[in-house]
Design a protein around this motif. Sequence first.
Motif, PDB file in Angstrom:
ATOM      1  N   LYS A  90      38.912  35.489  44.261  1.00 30.89           N
ATOM      2  CA  LYS A  90      39.797  35.312  43.125  1.00 30.89           C
ATOM      3  C   LYS A  90      38.976  35.046  41.852  1.00 30.89           C
ATOM      4  O   LYS A  90      37.972  34.337  41.917  1.00 30.89           O
ATOM      5  CB  LYS A  90      40.766  34.156  43.388  1.00 30.89           C
ATOM      6  CG  LYS A  90      41.678  34.408  44.575  1.00 30.89           C
ATOM      7  CD  LYS A  90      42.563  33.209  44.876  1.00 30.89           C
ATOM      8  CE  LYS A  90      43.463  33.490  46.072  1.00 30.89           C
ATOM      9  NZ  LYS A  90      44.319  32.319  46.415  1.00 30.89           N
TER      10      LYS A  90
ATOM     11  N   ASP B 182      38.633  33.045  39.452  1.00 26.90           N
ATOM     12  CA  ASP B 182      38.660  31.768  38.750  1.00 26.90           C
ATOM     13  C   ASP B 182      37.332  31.585  38.021  1.00 26.90           C
ATOM     14  O   ASP B 182      36.391  32.374  38.196  1.00 26.90           O
ATOM     15  CB  ASP B 182      38.950  30.616  39.711  1.00 26.90           C
ATOM     16  CG  ASP B 182      37.968  30.548  40.877  1.00 26.90           C
ATOM     17  OD1 ASP B 182      36.750  30.670  40.642  1.00 26.90           O
ATOM     18  OD2 ASP B 182      38.422  30.373  42.024  1.00 26.90           O
TER      19      ASP B 182
ATOM     20  N   TYR C  77      45.243  36.215  35.841  1.00 25.25           N
ATOM     21  CA  TYR C  77      44.564  35.139  36.574  1.00 25.25           C
ATOM     22  C   TYR C  77      43.614  34.383  35.648  1.00 25.25           C
ATOM     23  O   TYR C  77      43.588  33.152  35.653  1.00 25.25           O
ATOM     24  CB  TYR C  77      43.794  35.714  37.767  1.00 25.25           C
ATOM     25  CG  TYR C  77      43.612  34.721  38.890  1.00 25.25           C
ATOM     26  CD1 TYR C  77      44.341  34.842  40.071  1.00 25.25           C
ATOM     27  CD2 TYR C  77      42.716  33.658  38.778  1.00 25.25           C
ATOM     28  CE1 TYR C  77      44.189  33.926  41.113  1.00 25.25           C
ATOM     29  CE2 TYR C  77      42.560  32.737  39.798  1.00 25.25           C
ATOM     30  CZ  TYR C  77      43.295  32.872  40.968  1.00 25.25           C
ATOM     31  OH  TYR C  77      43.155  31.962  41.992  1.00 25.25           O
ATOM     32  N   THR C  78      42.855  35.116  34.854  1.00 25.97           N
ATOM     33  CA  THR C  78      41.936  34.443  33.926  1.00 25.97           C
ATOM     34  C   THR C  78      42.718  33.737  32.827  1.00 25.97           C
ATOM     35  O   THR C  78      42.309  32.673  32.350  1.00 25.97           O
ATOM     36  CB  THR C  78      40.942  35.440  33.313  1.00 25.97           C
ATOM     37  OG1 THR C  78      41.652  36.536  32.714  1.00 25.97           O
ATOM     38  CG2 THR C  78      39.993  35.993  34.364  1.00 25.97           C
TER      39      THR C  78
ATOM     40  N   SER D 243      43.733  30.508  34.271  1.00 20.90           N
ATOM     41  CA  SER D 243      42.601  29.584  34.375  1.00 20.90           C
ATOM     42  C   SER D 243      42.225  29.002  33.019  1.00 20.90           C
ATOM     43  O   SER D 243      41.830  27.830  32.919  1.00 20.90           O
ATOM     44  CB  SER D 243      41.391  30.292  35.004  1.00 20.90           C
ATOM     45  OG  SER D 243      40.884  31.306  34.152  1.00 20.90           O
TER      46      SER D 243
END
Length: 309
Positions: free
Chosen positions: A85, A87, A227-228, A231
């Motif tokens: 993933k 992250d 996703y980023t 984060s």
Amino acid sequence: MAQKISSNPANYIQPLNINRLEGRVLRMPAPNTRRQREILLLYGSHSSLERMFTLATELNRYGPVTMPDWPGFGGMDSLFKIGKKPDVDTMADYLAAFVKLRYRRSRFTIVGMSYGFVVATRMVQRYPELAAKVDFVVSIVGFARHDDFIIKRRNFIFMRQATRVLKHRAPAMIASSFNKGPTVGAIYMLMAKRHVKMKDADAQELKRRIDFEKILWRINDLRTYFYTGDSMLRLDLCDKQTPLSVYHVAVQNDQYFDNKLVEQHLAVIYARVTVIDIKLGAHMPTIVATAKEVAPFIPNKLRRLLAAA
């Protein structure tokens, strides 16, 4: 003898294969024998080598410039392909692997743009042996904690909830079905008069910028983007320190970040922090910025540092 610099980024782009991921890396040689500072340039999210080429060309005045793709950005395979993933820690591990391959015997300077600076910071925190090879770090509109953002609370909560959902496979696939050229173009046309990347453009320039946005939305992995994004909205890099110096280029009246908070957080992480304020009308260069437009992001104080042996 001076090296003639081409205006075509394709002349400097090479294949990149690392950890079973295929992407690209831009490598510009030293402009002459006197300017040998190795510069590792890291772009932010929703970007590409082509978008940052003018900034790379400007930095190339001071030495060789290397700029790799991020997994999931610039057309590179995403980390999901190998069961990982994207992250911040995993992105930092990827960057560390790249640095170990590229800078085995040489020192280098890091120039990180926004999210690129975030990952660079996490890398030097996690890998002190690599940090020891870094002369100093440059932050161009970088940040260190989620509360550095200037976003109304209700909007911030909504964005967190949205990215938390969309970073998963099925929702991202559904969102990708709307991520097509005509849809992207129509959205930007509707937003053109108030969008920071579009509002100053005439009709011809607006078309050029929207066409480039279509390319970025096509080549960048949407799930990695969400996703980023998630984060970044939960980020806290203040848990570890590094003995390195950072030079932070901050845009006055930045519409995204509280510059005072950013400076305070950088002071928690880095041993020495120098803030260089610049006056611009936007947080970032336009989508297809000219050399003249990106030049202010490397102010004179920073240029003198980069030019020093």
